[in-house]
Design a protein around this motif. Structure first.
Motif, PDB file in Angstrom:
ATOM      1  N   LYS A 154     -80.595 -37.226 124.159  1.00  0.00           N
ATOM      2  CA  LYS A 154     -81.796 -36.788 123.643  1.00  0.00           C
ATOM      3  C   LYS A 154     -82.261 -35.757 124.445  1.00  0.00           C
ATOM      4  O   LYS A 154     -82.125 -35.827 125.543  1.00  0.00           O
ATOM      5  N   ILE A 155     -83.132 -34.663 123.941  1.00  0.00           N
ATOM      6  CA  ILE A 155     -83.750 -33.935 124.944  1.00  0.00           C
ATOM      7  C   ILE A 155     -85.052 -34.278 125.389  1.00  0.00           C
ATOM      8  O   ILE A 155     -86.103 -34.809 124.537  1.00  0.00           O
ATOM      9  N   GLU A 156     -85.198 -34.174 126.714  1.00  0.00           N
ATOM     10  CA  GLU A 156     -86.745 -34.368 127.057  1.00  0.00           C
ATOM     11  C   GLU A 156     -87.075 -33.004 127.703  1.00  0.00           C
ATOM     12  O   GLU A 156     -86.633 -32.761 128.422  1.00  0.00           O
ATOM     13  N   GLU A 157     -88.145 -32.589 126.991  1.00  0.00           N
ATOM     14  CA  GLU A 157     -88.637 -31.026 127.409  1.00  0.00           C
ATOM     15  C   GLU A 157     -89.758 -31.391 128.616  1.00  0.00           C
ATOM     16  O   GLU A 157     -90.772 -31.965 128.221  1.00  0.00           O
ATOM     17  N   ARG A 158     -89.322 -30.762 129.573  1.00  0.00           N
ATOM     18  CA  ARG A 158     -90.244 -31.042 130.592  1.00  0.00           C
ATOM     19  C   ARG A 158     -91.219 -29.823 130.545  1.00  0.00           C
ATOM     20  O   ARG A 158     -90.892 -28.481 130.338  1.00  0.00           O
ATOM     21  N   GLY A 159     -92.468 -30.068 130.631  1.00  0.00           N
ATOM     22  CA  GLY A 159     -93.511 -28.868 130.983  1.00  0.00           C
ATOM     23  C   GLY A 159     -93.793 -28.404 129.507  1.00  0.00           C
ATOM     24  O   GLY A 159     -94.197 -27.235 129.440  1.00  0.00           O
ATOM     25  N   ALA A 160     -93.616 -29.230 128.604  1.00  0.00           N
ATOM     26  CA  ALA A 160     -93.841 -28.767 127.286  1.00  0.00           C
ATOM     27  C   ALA A 160     -95.438 -28.929 126.845  1.00  0.00           C
ATOM     28  O   ALA A 160     -95.779 -28.335 125.649  1.00  0.00           O
ATOM     29  N   ARG A 161     -96.205 -29.502 127.522  1.00  0.00           N
ATOM     30  CA  ARG A 161     -97.657 -29.645 127.118  1.00  0.00           C
ATOM     31  C   ARG A 161     -98.447 -28.439 127.869  1.00  0.00           C
ATOM     32  O   ARG A 161     -98.327 -27.812 128.767  1.00  0.00           O
ATOM     33  N   PRO A 185     -84.756 -49.682 119.136  1.00  0.00           N
ATOM     34  CA  PRO A 185     -85.306 -49.043 120.079  1.00  0.00           C
ATOM     35  C   PRO A 185     -84.253 -47.804 120.492  1.00  0.00           C
ATOM     36  O   PRO A 185     -83.112 -47.759 120.187  1.00  0.00           O
ATOM     37  N   ASP A 186     -84.575 -46.606 120.778  1.00  0.00           N
ATOM     38  CA  ASP A 186     -84.105 -45.446 121.124  1.00  0.00           C
ATOM     39  C   ASP A 186     -83.469 -45.730 122.659  1.00  0.00           C
ATOM     40  O   ASP A 186     -84.409 -45.587 123.510  1.00  0.00           O
ATOM     41  N   THR A 187     -82.263 -45.829 122.571  1.00  0.00           N
ATOM     42  CA  THR A 187     -81.786 -46.013 124.165  1.00  0.00           C
ATOM     43  C   THR A 187     -81.018 -44.790 124.658  1.00  0.00           C
ATOM     44  O   THR A 187     -80.216 -45.066 125.577  1.00  0.00           O
ATOM     45  N   ARG A 188     -80.928 -43.757 124.016  1.00  0.00           N
ATOM     46  CA  ARG A 188     -80.350 -42.467 124.268  1.00  0.00           C
ATOM     47  C   ARG A 188     -80.833 -42.237 125.860  1.00  0.00           C
ATOM     48  O   ARG A 188     -81.831 -42.272 126.072  1.00  0.00           O
ATOM     49  N   THR A 189     -79.840 -41.343 126.502  1.00  0.00           N
ATOM     50  CA  THR A 189     -80.180 -40.662 127.755  1.00  0.00           C
ATOM     51  C   THR A 189     -80.768 -39.693 127.610  1.00  0.00           C
ATOM     52  O   THR A 189     -80.440 -38.753 126.707  1.00  0.00           O
ATOM     53  N   GLN A 190     -81.959 -39.281 128.185  1.00  0.00           N
ATOM     54  CA  GLN A 190     -82.764 -38.133 128.197  1.00  0.00           C
ATOM     55  C   GLN A 190     -82.060 -37.090 128.991  1.00  0.00           C
ATOM     56  O   GLN A 190     -81.808 -37.424 130.200  1.00  0.00           O
ATOM     57  N   LEU A 191     -82.192 -35.932 128.407  1.00  0.00           N
ATOM     58  CA  LEU A 191     -81.617 -34.698 129.298  1.00  0.00           C
ATOM     59  C   LEU A 191     -82.853 -34.059 129.578  1.00  0.00           C
ATOM     60  O   LEU A 191     -83.491 -33.402 128.776  1.00  0.00           O
ATOM     61  N   PRO A 192     -83.184 -34.100 130.879  1.00  0.00           N
ATOM     62  CA  PRO A 192     -84.581 -33.575 131.420  1.00  0.00           C
ATOM     63  C   PRO A 192     -84.506 -31.880 131.309  1.00  0.00           C
ATOM     64  O   PRO A 192     -83.737 -31.493 132.293  1.00  0.00           O
ATOM     65  N   LEU A 193     -84.749 -31.238 130.249  1.00  0.00           N
ATOM     66  CA  LEU A 193     -84.663 -29.747 130.430  1.00  0.00           C
ATOM     67  C   LEU A 193     -85.986 -29.223 130.479  1.00  0.00           C
ATOM     68  O   LEU A 193     -87.050 -29.753 129.813  1.00  0.00           O
ATOM     69  N   PRO A 194     -86.244 -27.979 130.810  1.00  0.00           N
ATOM     70  CA  PRO A 194     -87.461 -27.319 130.975  1.00  0.00           C
ATOM     71  C   PRO A 194     -87.808 -26.930 129.498  1.00  0.00           C
ATOM     72  O   PRO A 194     -86.756 -26.912 128.611  1.00  0.00           O
ATOM     73  N   ALA A 195     -89.120 -26.767 129.139  1.00  0.00           N
ATOM     74  CA  ALA A 195     -89.345 -26.666 127.749  1.00  0.00           C
ATOM     75  C   ALA A 195     -88.561 -25.482 126.984  1.00  0.00           C
ATOM     76  O   ALA A 195     -88.065 -26.137 125.896  1.00  0.00           O
ATOM     77  N   GLN A 196     -88.452 -24.349 127.406  1.00  0.00           N
ATOM     78  CA  GLN A 196     -87.932 -23.258 126.741  1.00  0.00           C
ATOM     79  C   GLN A 196     -86.594 -23.857 126.538  1.00  0.00           C
ATOM     80  O   GLN A 196     -85.929 -23.449 125.454  1.00  0.00           O
ATOM     81  N   ALA A 197     -85.852 -24.375 127.698  1.00  0.00           N
ATOM     82  CA  ALA A 197     -84.298 -24.618 127.590  1.00  0.00           C
ATOM     83  C   ALA A 197     -84.176 -25.688 126.407  1.00  0.00           C
ATOM     84  O   ALA A 197     -83.208 -25.892 125.769  1.00  0.00           O
ATOM     85  N   GLY A 198     -85.170 -26.523 126.236  1.00  0.00           N
ATOM     86  CA  GLY A 198     -84.970 -27.677 125.415  1.00  0.00           C
ATOM     87  C   GLY A 198     -85.131 -27.204 124.006  1.00  0.00           C
ATOM     88  O   GLY A 198     -84.430 -27.576 123.071  1.00  0.00           O
ATOM     89  N   LYS A 199     -86.056 -26.241 123.645  1.00  0.00           N
ATOM     90  CA  LYS A 199     -86.034 -25.414 122.454  1.00  0.00           C
ATOM     91  C   LYS A 199     -84.784 -24.776 122.259  1.00  0.00           C
ATOM     92  O   LYS A 199     -84.317 -24.948 120.892  1.00  0.00           O
ATOM     93  N   GLU A 200     -83.980 -24.198 123.044  1.00  0.00           N
ATOM     94  CA  GLU A 200     -83.193 -23.253 122.577  1.00  0.00           C
ATOM     95  C   GLU A 200     -81.924 -24.295 122.339  1.00  0.00           C
ATOM     96  O   GLU A 200     -81.185 -23.949 121.629  1.00  0.00           O
TER      97      GLU A 200
END
Length: 163
Positions: A156-163, A40-55
């Motif tokens: 790990k990155i959690e891209e918010r608003g990516a959809r 299982p992936d137990t890493r902490t998610q960094l909630p970033l806006p979609a563009q910030a996650g891509k950057e």
């Protein structure tokens, strides 16, 4: 031959680093067993806006490419190039650039601490490059990789608003 084996070991570590941060699930293959065991992936998610996650992902891939270029420079005994790459792309200069582009409030203090450890390890690596002594350089390169791996195993990155 010994130096060539060290380069191969560093390249394998860099490949593992890339895998540690880029996959959602790790897979372990046990010797003698055909089936893979899901870890299982137990890493902490960094909630970033979609563009910030891509950057942010772009910056992480640039770090990986830089480590590969540093290893290639070391293999070619171009210590000046290795030092320049380390200072320009992994040291505190890079940290200041990243902080100017991204909003620090998106990252928890523990993430920032790991990032600072990475940049500090890079600065120490750059300091020993002029020695041209792999017995001094490789342990510091290992410290840079350890800092990378520690962060990729924790976050790990959690891209918010990516959809």
């Amino acid at each position: 031959m010994k130096k060539g084996m060290l380069v191969v070991a560093v390249m394998l570590a860099a490949g593992l680093l890339a895998g540690a941060g880029c996959t959602g699930q790790a897979t372990r293959h046990d010797a003698g067993h055909a089936a893979a065991v899901e870890i299982p992936d137990t890493r902490t998610q960094l909630p970033l806006p979609a563009q910030a996650g891509k950057e942010h992902r772009t910056v992480m891939l640039q770090h990986l490419e830089t480590v590969q270029a540093i290893v290639a420079a070391l293999a070619g005994e171009d210590f000046d190039l290795a030092k320049g790459l380390t200072e320009a792309h992994l040291g505190f200069f890079q940290h200041r650039q990243a902080m100017a582009r991204q909003q620090p409030e998106n990252f928890p203090p523990a993430y920032h601490d790991l990032a600072m450890a990475h940049h500090e390890a890079a600065e120490e690596l750059a300091k020993v490059m002029p020695s041209r002594d792999l017995k001094q350089i490789l342990p510091r390169l290992n410290s840079v990789l350890k800092a990378c791996v520690a962060c990729h195993l924790e976050y790990k990155i959690e891209e918010r608003g990516a959809r």
